[in-house]
Enzyme design. Structure first.
Site, short mmCIF file in Angstrom:
data_model
loop_
_atom_site.label_atom_id
_atom_site.label_comp_id
_atom_site.label_asym_id
_atom_site.label_seq_id
_atom_site.Cartn_x
_atom_site.Cartn_y
_atom_site.Cartn_z
N TYR A 186 4.02 6.49 10.25
CA TYR A 186 3.19 5.33 9.90
C TYR A 186 4.02 4.27 9.16
CZ TYR A 186 -1.08 2.81 8.71
OH TYR A 186 -2.06 1.85 8.61
N HIS A 217 0.83 -1.21 0.00
CA HIS A 217 0.00 0.00 0.00
C HIS A 217 0.86 1.25 0.00
CE1 HIS A 217 -4.16 -1.61 1.42
NE2 HIS A 217 -3.66 -2.31 0.44
N PRO A 220 -3.99 0.25 18.91
CA PRO A 220 -3.71 -0.20 17.54
C PRO A 220 -3.87 0.85 16.44
CG PRO A 220 -5.74 -1.17 18.37
CD PRO A 220 -5.15 -0.43 19.50
N TYR A 259 -9.13 5.60 7.66
CA TYR A 259 -9.25 5.97 9.07
C TYR A 259 -10.26 7.11 9.14
CZ TYR A 259 -4.97 3.34 10.19
OH TYR A 259 -4.04 2.35 10.38
N LYS A 306 1.37 -0.08 15.11
CA LYS A 306 2.79 -0.16 15.49
C LYS A 306 3.19 -1.40 16.30
CE LYS A 306 4.50 3.21 13.48
NZ LYS A 306 4.28 2.54 12.22
P1 RFL Z 1 1.89 -11.76 21.51
O1 RFL Z 1 1.44 -11.80 20.07
O2 RFL Z 1 0.90 -11.41 22.52
O3 RFL Z 1 2.54 -13.16 21.82
C1 RFL Z 1 2.83 -13.56 23.14
C2 RFL Z 1 2.82 -15.07 23.17
O4 RFL Z 1 3.19 -15.50 24.46
C3 RFL Z 1 2.31 -16.55 24.86
N1 RFL Z 1 2.31 -16.60 26.33
C4 RFL Z 1 2.97 -17.53 27.04
N2 RFL Z 1 3.71 -18.58 26.65
C5 RFL Z 1 4.24 -19.37 27.62
N3 RFL Z 1 4.05 -19.15 28.95
C6 RFL Z 1 3.31 -18.11 29.38
N4 RFL Z 1 3.14 -17.88 30.69
C7 RFL Z 1 2.74 -17.24 28.41
N5 RFL Z 1 1.96 -16.13 28.47
C8 RFL Z 1 1.72 -15.75 27.20
C9 RFL Z 1 0.97 -16.15 24.25
O5 RFL Z 1 0.09 -17.26 24.11
C10 RFL Z 1 1.42 -15.61 22.91
O6 RFL Z 1 1.47 -16.60 21.89
O7 RFL Z 1 3.10 -10.73 21.69
P2 RFL Z 1 4.32 -10.37 20.71
O8 RFL Z 1 4.94 -11.61 20.14
O9 RFL Z 1 5.12 -9.40 21.45
O10 RFL Z 1 3.60 -9.65 19.45
C11 RFL Z 1 3.00 -8.41 19.60
C12 RFL Z 1 1.79 -8.29 18.65
O11 RFL Z 1 0.96 -9.41 18.80
C13 RFL Z 1 0.98 -7.02 18.92
O12 RFL Z 1 1.82 -5.94 19.22
C14 RFL Z 1 0.14 -6.62 17.69
O13 RFL Z 1 -0.84 -7.58 17.42
C15 RFL Z 1 -0.52 -5.26 17.93
N6 RFL Z 1 -1.41 -4.88 16.83
C16 RFL Z 1 -0.92 -4.35 15.64
N7 RFL Z 1 0.39 -4.19 15.48
C17 RFL Z 1 0.88 -3.73 14.29
O14 RFL Z 1 2.09 -3.58 14.15
N8 RFL Z 1 0.06 -3.43 13.22
C18 RFL Z 1 -1.27 -3.56 13.32
O15 RFL Z 1 -1.97 -3.32 12.33
C19 RFL Z 1 -1.82 -4.01 14.57
N9 RFL Z 1 -3.12 -4.18 14.71
C20 RFL Z 1 -2.76 -5.08 16.95
C21 RFL Z 1 -3.62 -4.72 15.87
C22 RFL Z 1 -3.32 -5.64 18.11
C23 RFL Z 1 -4.67 -5.80 18.19
N10 RFL Z 1 -5.16 -6.33 19.39
C24 RFL Z 1 -5.86 -7.54 19.46
C25 RFL Z 1 -4.72 -5.77 20.64
C26 RFL Z 1 -4.96 -4.91 15.93
C27 RFL Z 1 -5.49 -5.43 17.09
C28 RFL Z 1 -6.96 -5.57 17.10
C1 PHB Z 2 -5.67 -4.38 10.82
O1 PHB Z 2 -5.70 -4.60 9.60
O2 PHB Z 2 -5.98 -5.24 11.65
C2 PHB Z 2 -5.24 -3.05 11.30
C3 PHB Z 2 -4.77 -2.12 10.40
C4 PHB Z 2 -4.38 -0.86 10.83
C5 PHB Z 2 -4.47 -0.56 12.17
C6 PHB Z 2 -4.93 -1.49 13.09
C7 PHB Z 2 -5.32 -2.74 12.65
O3 PHB Z 2 -4.12 0.70 12.58
#
Ligand code: RFL
Ligand code: PHB
Length: 391
Positions: free
Chosen positions: A385, A72, A293, A201, A297
């Site tokens: 971004y 994108h 989110p 957005y 980031k």
């Molecule tokens: P995770 O993905 O939470 O993984 C942690 C892992 O540790 C496990 N765990 C354990 N394992 C063993 N023993 C224990 N005691 C444990 N406790 C936990 C868990 O089961 C899991 O598998 O963290 P990590 O690896 O640091 O990754 C971070 C990302 O997941 C997170 O920052 C992103 O998803 C945030 N986020 C977004 N980030 C972006 O860069 N771009 C995006 O577009 C974006 N969109 C989002 C998002 C997060 C969202 N939510 C659900 C908060 C959109 C959403 C809706």
């Molecule tokens: C997503 O596609 O899940 C998404 C994209 C952009 C954001 C957050 C989530 O800022």
């Protein structure tokens, strides 16, 4: 069991760290509390910065990303019933982002590990990390109904916000900074082609909405909702009506509707732990910091943390110098705080606080208008971004 680097958590941070260490010939083991299917299905991030894509490609996890990822060149901002496009390459000297879901990154990295024989234990729940201040930290975990231990030279907590590793930093050394927001997101996945080519957005008097996507056939949409919202109160028709109302612009644009296959409410939080290291324990990704989110980031920060850390372990193995490991926390926190600021800015500029005064709404619209009118203001958004290059 003994390993050089014990990794707690098999999300994107843990899996990528293991891959980067493996490629540098450093032993490691990953302990993940959930089963493989759960980890591979958890709906989360969608946007990868260029630096994230480069790291994934360089470690052999780029083949499907290159085939299926959607590159994108911009995003659209909607406010005041008008729409304004931010063009990334022209504002940033050529940077773009890629839409490729976190679920797919996790699947690709998991497949590489299982093919390579890297120890990756699912349903291995870590209970505690002990001895971070000594020479031989120990990870205590439960697997197949038994209590087990993994002794390590180093431990990395990649276990997300609700993990246990952070608690191994004694309270007197741990500083946390936190902010919660008075709204959440209702996220839905829908089997309908996206109604837009790029992410939208939207700021609206009814609250924030985001149109994202997973593929040319699957849309990902988010709505600002009050904290404590029950997804059951949002039947599909209500979700589509509210999205259509928030995305409405003067002129022609229709939101295509389709079957909704998943629906969940997500809280919004900013959180940072400092330092990101204590003795032989390091924290990476969501275990150390959370962003709301809106700035996309979180996943990208997790990737940059473990990239810095893998390089530091490799430097130690090659030269015997712990200099880069000693700099890890400061190196990461600089980028973390930049991302915290940007995520806070995007969140508070685009959402409507339930207590918000008309004055604040006017300020938000003035800020959005400034971004639309000034290439300098737009470039500030675009640079943040698309992400800072990795040092
Ligand atoms: P995770 O993905 O939470 O993984 C942690 C892992 O540790 C496990 N765990 C354990 N394992 C063993 N023993 C224990 N005691 C444990 N406790 C936990 C868990 O089961 C899991 O598998 O963290 P990590 O690896 O640091 O990754 C971070 C990302 O997941 C997170 O920052 C992103 O998803 C945030 N986020 C977004 N980030 C972006 O860069 N771009 C995006 O577009 C974006 N969109 C989002 C998002 C997060 C969202 N939510 C659900 C908060 C959109 C959403 C809706
Ligand atoms: C997503 O596609 O899940 C998404 C994209 C952009 C954001 C957050 C989530 O800022």
């Amino acid at each position: 069991m003994h390993t050089t680097v014990g990794i707690v958590g098999g999300g994107p941070a843990g899996l990528l760290l293991a891959r980067l260490l493996r490629l540098r010939g450093i032993d490691c083991a990953v302990l993940e509390s959930r089963d493989r299917e759960y980890v591979e299905r958890r709906q989360r991030a969608g946007i990868l910065e260029q630096a994230t894509v480069d790291v994934l490609r360089a470690c052999g996890a780029g083949a499907r990303l290159d085939r299926e990822g959607l590159v994108h060149d911009g995003i659209e901002l909607r406010f005041d019933r008008r729409s304004h496009r931010i063009d990334f390459p022209s504002l940033t000297g050529g940077r773009r982002v890629t839409v490729y879901a976190q679920t797919e990154v996790v699947k690709d990295l998991t497949a590489l590990h299982l093919a390579d024989g890297v120890p990756l234990l699912f349903e291995a729940a870590v209970r505690a990390v002990e001895g971070a201040e000594g020479d031989r930290p120990v990870v205590r975990f439960e697997h197949e109904g038994r209590e087990r231990t993994l002794t390590c030279d180093w431990v990395v907590g990649c276990d997300g916000f609700h993990g246990v590793a952070r608690a191994a930093l004694p309270e007197h050394v741990r500083h946390t900074y936190e902010r919660t927001y008075p709204y959440s997101w209702l996220g839905v996945l829908a089997e309908v082609p996206p109604s837009c080519e790029e992410l939208v957005y939207a700021h609206s008097p009814r609250g924030f909405a985001l149109h994202s996507m997973r593929s040319p056939a699957v849309s990902r949409l988010y709505l600002q909702v009050p904290n404590g919202t029950d997804p059951a109160d949002w039947p599909d028709e209500r979700v589509w009506d509210e999205l259509a109302a928030r995305f409405a612009v003067d002129g022609d644009w229709t939101l295509e509707r389709g079957p909704i296959t998943s629906k969940a409410v997500l809280p919004m939080r900013s959180f940072v732990t400092e330092p990101m290291r204590h003795g032989r324990l390091f924290l990476a990704g969501d275990a150390a910091h959370i962003v709301p989110p809106t700035g996309a980031k979180g996943l990208n920060l997790a990737v940059s943390d473990v990239t810095v850390l893998a390089r530091a372990f490799a430097h130690l193995a090659r030269t015997g110098s712990a200099e880069l490991l000693d700099a890890y926390s400061d190196t990461c926190l600089r980028r973390v705080w930049r991302a915290e600021h940007f995520s806070y800015f995007m969140t508070t500029t685009l959402h409507t606080d339930p207590e918000q005064s008309p004055f604040t709404t006017r300020l938000q619209l003035a800020q959005l208008d400034r971004i639309a009118a000034s290439p300098h203001a737009a470039a500030e958004l675009a640079e943040n971004y698309t992400g800072l290059p990795l040092e």
